[in-house]
Write an enzyme that holds these catalytic residues in place. Structure first.
Site, PDB file in Angstrom:
ATOM      1  N   SER A  53      73.049  77.287   7.385  1.00 24.24           N
ATOM      2  CA  SER A  53      72.911  75.886   7.813  1.00 24.24           C
ATOM      3  C   SER A  53      74.053  75.580   8.792  1.00 24.24           C
ATOM      4  O   SER A  53      75.150  76.108   8.643  1.00 24.24           O
ATOM      5  CB  SER A  53      72.930  74.947   6.618  1.00 24.24           C
ATOM      6  OG  SER A  53      74.252  74.661   6.233  1.00 24.24           O
ATOM      7  N   VAL A  55      76.343  73.237   9.688  1.00 24.63           N
ATOM      8  CA  VAL A  55      77.716  72.793   9.386  1.00 24.63           C
ATOM      9  C   VAL A  55      78.491  73.872   8.650  1.00 24.63           C
ATOM     10  O   VAL A  55      79.644  74.147   8.944  1.00 24.63           O
ATOM     11  CB  VAL A  55      77.714  71.485   8.572  1.00 24.63           C
ATOM     12  CG1 VAL A  55      79.139  71.089   8.208  1.00 24.63           C
ATOM     13  CG2 VAL A  55      77.075  70.385   9.383  1.00 24.63           C
ATOM     14  N   CYS A  56      77.815  74.516   7.662  1.00 20.97           N
ATOM     15  CA  CYS A  56      78.486  75.588   6.916  1.00 20.97           C
ATOM     16  C   CYS A  56      78.898  76.672   7.876  1.00 20.97           C
ATOM     17  O   CYS A  56      79.942  77.267   7.755  1.00 20.97           O
ATOM     18  CB  CYS A  56      77.575  76.234   5.888  1.00 20.97           C
ATOM     19  SG  CYS A  56      76.649  75.085   4.965  1.00 20.97           S
ATOM     20  N   GLY A  57      77.999  76.961   8.832  1.00 18.61           N
ATOM     21  CA  GLY A  57      78.297  78.011   9.799  1.00 18.61           C
ATOM     22  C   GLY A  57      79.614  77.734  10.492  1.00 18.61           C
ATOM     23  O   GLY A  57      80.480  78.595  10.550  1.00 18.61           O
ATOM     24  N   MET A  60      82.600  78.202   7.926  1.00 16.60           N
ATOM     25  CA  MET A  60      82.957  79.582   7.615  1.00 16.60           C
ATOM     26  C   MET A  60      83.509  80.291   8.861  1.00 16.60           C
ATOM     27  O   MET A  60      84.415  81.100   8.762  1.00 16.60           O
ATOM     28  CB  MET A  60      81.755  80.338   7.026  1.00 16.60           C
ATOM     29  CG  MET A  60      81.301  79.802   5.669  1.00 16.60           C
ATOM     30  SD  MET A  60      82.610  79.789   4.390  1.00 16.60           S
ATOM     31  CE  MET A  60      82.419  78.141   3.723  1.00 16.60           C
TER      32      MET A  60
END
Lengths: 173, 173
Positions: A53, A55-57, A60
């Site tokens: 997804s 934002v997570c990308g 991280m």
């Protein structure tokens, strides 16, 4: 909007001073990591909703970029979501991630629940951060608003604070 | 609010008026597509606000996912050392898919700069310290990906489109 994250009022999230519940989770399809084996080092737990997804990308990718800054504090970073180990493996390969992603997959979200950061409605982890001290106690915890990448400044402040504390403990001995 | 994330005319690259009442700071990466997409928006904001706007740009290269971003940031700094940061800044964003060292030297020559000197500085990481400073201030100020904008020092978490940014800036004007 404050640029210094503070706890956003989640009643259930494990708060500082409490023992961080131990766990053993797959970091690769054929390999596990347990929290207790990292005793003696600071640990950053980054719970996030899902691989892939957007934002997570970013989140991280950011942590991957600045991993050396966490390592300056002798801190280990572990990403955790409910995605399975094979999904994590593909995601980590795609993004050239240099830290482990743990699969809180079976029973689903059990570790997130133990840390008080499982989102029952969505069936995923909240976007939550923990800094655990070398003795295994929660030093700092934070839940980010949905859709907002929390960045790294909260983690870095917590690690600095831990370092100051341990230095003053050494000095007073 | 952090002064870390306010434009600093003493060190930052400023476009517009250094003492303009509306202060917009961008942390960006020349190889980041989202930063590229934000450039026309920034230009339009600059056009609309004119001398009311103090716009500053700091580097936040995510080198693990954007392998050319560090040298591109070096090239902008090297151009700055020859008197024009912004001309190279725009050239880099307009050519995000061609950022090999040879491309950087070619842009320098096309822009009337000393390409040999520029590429010598780029490949010797002459401005690495300054770029690290930008990254560090960004991390401690709450940068969580690229682009990240700060309006009068506060992180802007809204949508990166003209309408939303203009209204967020209007509140400050």
């Amino acid at each position: 909007m404050s640029t210094t994250p503070t706890n956003s009022g989640h009643s259930s999230i494990l708060s500082p001073g409490l023992r961080a519940p131990d766990f053993s989770l797959r970091c690769k399809p054929d390999q596990s990591i347990s929290l207790s084996e990292l005793r003696g080092r600071s640990v950053i737990l980054a719970f996030y909703p899902a691989d892939w997804s957007p934002v997570c990308g970013d989140q991280m990718a950011l942590y991957n970029e600045i991993l050396d800054q966490f390592q300056e504090f002798q801190a280990e970073l572990l990403g955790i979501s409910v995605d399975g180990a094979w999904c994590h493996a593909a995601y980590a390969r795609q993004n050239k991630l240099r830290f482990p992603l743990l699969a809180d997959f079976e029973p689903k979200g059990a570790v997130a629940r133990a840390y008080g950061v499982y989102n029952q409605t969505e069936g995923v982890c909240e976007r939550a951060l923990f800094v655990i001290d070398p003795d295994g106690l929660v030093h700092w915890s934070y839940v980010s608003p949905v859709g907002i990448n929390p960045g790294a400044n909260g983690i870095l402040s917590a690690l600095e604070d831990l370092k100051t504390k341990s230095e003053s403990a050494v000095a007073s001995q | 609010m952090s002064t870390l994330t306010l434009p600093d005319p003493a060190r930052d690259h400023i476009s517009g008026s250094a003492d303009g009442p509306v202060r917009l700071l961008e942390y960006g990466d020349y190889e980041c597509p989202a930063c590229g997409a934000a450039q026309p928006i920034v230009k339009e904001i600059q056009r609309r606000l004119g001398d009311d706007l103090c716009f500053a740009f700091r580097h936040f290269p995510l080198t693990r996912i954007h392998p050319h971003s560090e040298h591109a940031a070096e090239a902008a700094e090297a151009a700055s050392a020859q008197g024009d940061f912004w001309i190279m800044h725009h050239a880099l964003f307009e050519n995000q898919k061609a950022l090999e060292d040879a491309d950087l030297a070619m842009y320098a020559a096309e822009l009337g700069l000393d390409g040999a000197r520029l590429i010598r500085e780029v490949t010797s990481s002459a401005y690495a310290l300054r770029i690290r400073e930008d990254i560090r201030s960004g991390l401690r100020g709450g940068v969580n990906g690229t682009p990240t904008f700060f309006i009068d020092g506060a992180r802007y978490d809204g949508a990166i489109d003209l309408e939303h940014l203009v209204s967020a800036l209007a509140i400050r004007a």
